[in-house]
Design an enzyme around this catalytic site. Structure first.
Site, short mmCIF file in Angstrom:
data_model
loop_
_atom_site.label_atom_id
_atom_site.label_comp_id
_atom_site.label_asym_id
_atom_site.label_seq_id
_atom_site.Cartn_x
_atom_site.Cartn_y
_atom_site.Cartn_z
N ARG A 55 4.51 -44.94 -8.28
CA ARG A 55 3.96 -43.69 -8.80
C ARG A 55 3.81 -42.69 -7.67
O ARG A 55 4.05 -41.49 -7.84
CB ARG A 55 2.61 -43.93 -9.49
N TYR A 108 10.06 -19.20 -22.16
CA TYR A 108 10.26 -20.45 -22.88
C TYR A 108 9.02 -20.80 -23.71
O TYR A 108 7.89 -20.69 -23.23
CB TYR A 108 10.57 -21.56 -21.88
N ASP A 180 10.99 -19.82 -12.61
CA ASP A 180 11.69 -20.87 -13.34
C ASP A 180 13.18 -20.59 -13.18
O ASP A 180 13.72 -19.66 -13.75
CB ASP A 180 11.27 -20.85 -14.81
N LYS A 205 18.23 -30.13 -17.62
CA LYS A 205 19.26 -29.18 -18.02
C LYS A 205 20.47 -29.25 -17.07
O LYS A 205 21.11 -30.27 -16.98
CB LYS A 205 18.65 -27.78 -18.10
#
Length: 385
Positions: A55, A108, A180, A205
């Site tokens: 983690r 978005y 972004d 993406k």
């Protein structure tokens, strides 16, 4: 000591940064370290690399982070389990209850939902502004404004913001600028070099590029921000697994090649849409009449693979067109090798309904893939009728 990759070209960095052959086996591909924990030589005696628990850090993820930092020309990158996990970490690190965020007026839907439905309950306010207008942006800044959050090109209307100008506005007020960069990718645009403080990616993406992984990233050259992001990511746990990290790393190797083809195909699609009797407007920064065209030409290498357009007949006709395409698959997401079509108002941006960010029902968004451009154009023209 890590290799200095700054002298390398983009394509070389994509293949080699953080990805030297494995010293133990000679593997030219970074291994998938499918382990949750690491042996220690005595209590606190961490071995080379300082790994203790996946983690906190994992060697496959480290390789991805080194590659992403190199691609953005940054000192640091942190990978996340999704783009929204990255966004949440950034906003939690940069704001406290009572603070204020400025968001682009075309953003978005997931980012809007995070601010409007989650962080608002935590006492963080937000205002939607046309960030292409420096005067409006300055007017929206309050004493408690901590972040300007911008997308360029924006989702879904492909708006363009002058990053350097916006960075100047942010710096004047001591506000952090987050860009972004998902639509543009580090191949087409380098926001940190234009003054941004943080770059965000949904690596799901274009960086992943094959519609087979979900991930996110934050990239910065600010040491203090890196430490804040690292602490929160470890504390909250929004990390990608080693296989997800490996998939994004694999995809990033061919990013430059794919973005060239995405851009080529998008230009062909735009050419077919402009002037079509059923198309009332095409949103693409490569068009000379696009209000952000000159800015995009200045700060982007090319104009990318995302195209949106409005249709005559309103929402009913838009939905009908989306249902008739064959090669353009009706589905959410973007940036994969296959072409996608979606209706933002009812799909990715449904959360903005009734807000200033609501997307008109006559808009369709295309993620133009790398198929044969003639086939894609034929598919769209058939669907348009």
């Amino acid at each position: 000591m890590a290799e200095d990759t700054s002298r390398w070209g983009f394509e070389t960095r994509a293949i080699h940064a953080g990805q030297a052959p494995d010293p133990r086996t000679g593997s030219v591909i970074v291994p998938i370290y499918a382990t949750s924990t690491f042996a220690q030589d005595g209590v606190g005696g961490l071995r080379e690399g300082g790994y203790e628990y996946s983690r906190t850090a994992n060697p496959t993820r480290t390789a991805l982070e080194e590659a992403l930092a190199a691609l953005e020309g940054a000192k640091h990158a942190l990978a996340f389990g999704s783009g929204m996990a990255a966004a949440d970490t950034a906003l939690r690190a940069l704001t406290r209850p009572g603070d204020h965020v400025i968001l682009g007026g075309d953003a978005y839907g997931g980012t809007f939902r995070l601010l409007d439905k989650v962080l608002k309950l935590w006492g963080v306010e937000h205002t939607a502004v046309d960030l292409a207008d420096p005067t409006a942006t300055r007017a929206a800044i309050r004493p408690n404004t901590k972040v300007i959050w911008a997308e360029t090109p924006s989702n879904p209307l492909l708006g363009i913001i002058d990053i350097a100008a916006l960075a100047g506005v942010a710096a004047e007020s001591g506000v952090k600028l987050v860009i972004d960069n998902t639509f543009a990718t580090p191949y087409l645009q380098s926001p940190l070099g234009l003054g941004a403080d943080v770059v965000l990616h949904s690596t799901t993406k274009y960086l992943g590029g094959h519609s087979d992984v979900v991930g996110g990233a934050l990239v910065t050259s600010d040491d203090d921000l890196r430490e804040q992001f690292f602490f929160l990511r470890n504390a909250v746990g929004g990390v990608p697994g080693p296989f997800d990290s490996w998939l994004v790393l694999r995809g990033a190797k061919t990013l430059a090649l794919r973005m060239e083809r995405h851009s080529d195909n998008a230009e062909r699609v735009v050419e077919a849409l402009v002037g079509h009797p059923k198309v009332t407007k095409v949103y693409y920064p490569g068009l000379a009449e696009h209000p952000g065209h000159e800015t995009a030409a200045k700060q982007m290498r090319r104009f990318g693979g995302m195209v949106s357009f409005s249709v005559a007949g309103g929402e009913a006709e838009a939905l009908a067109i989306a249902s008739r395409t064959k090669l353009f698959i009706l589905g959410e997401s973007l940036g994969g090798i296959e072409s996608l079509i979606e209706h933002p108002g009812k799909m990715t941006h449904a959360s903005t309904t009734g807000s200033p960010l609501q997307v008109s029902g006559d808009v369709l968004r295309l993620s133009v893939g790398i198929e044969d451009a003639t086939d894609l154009v034929d598919d769209l023209l058939t669907a348009l009728g």
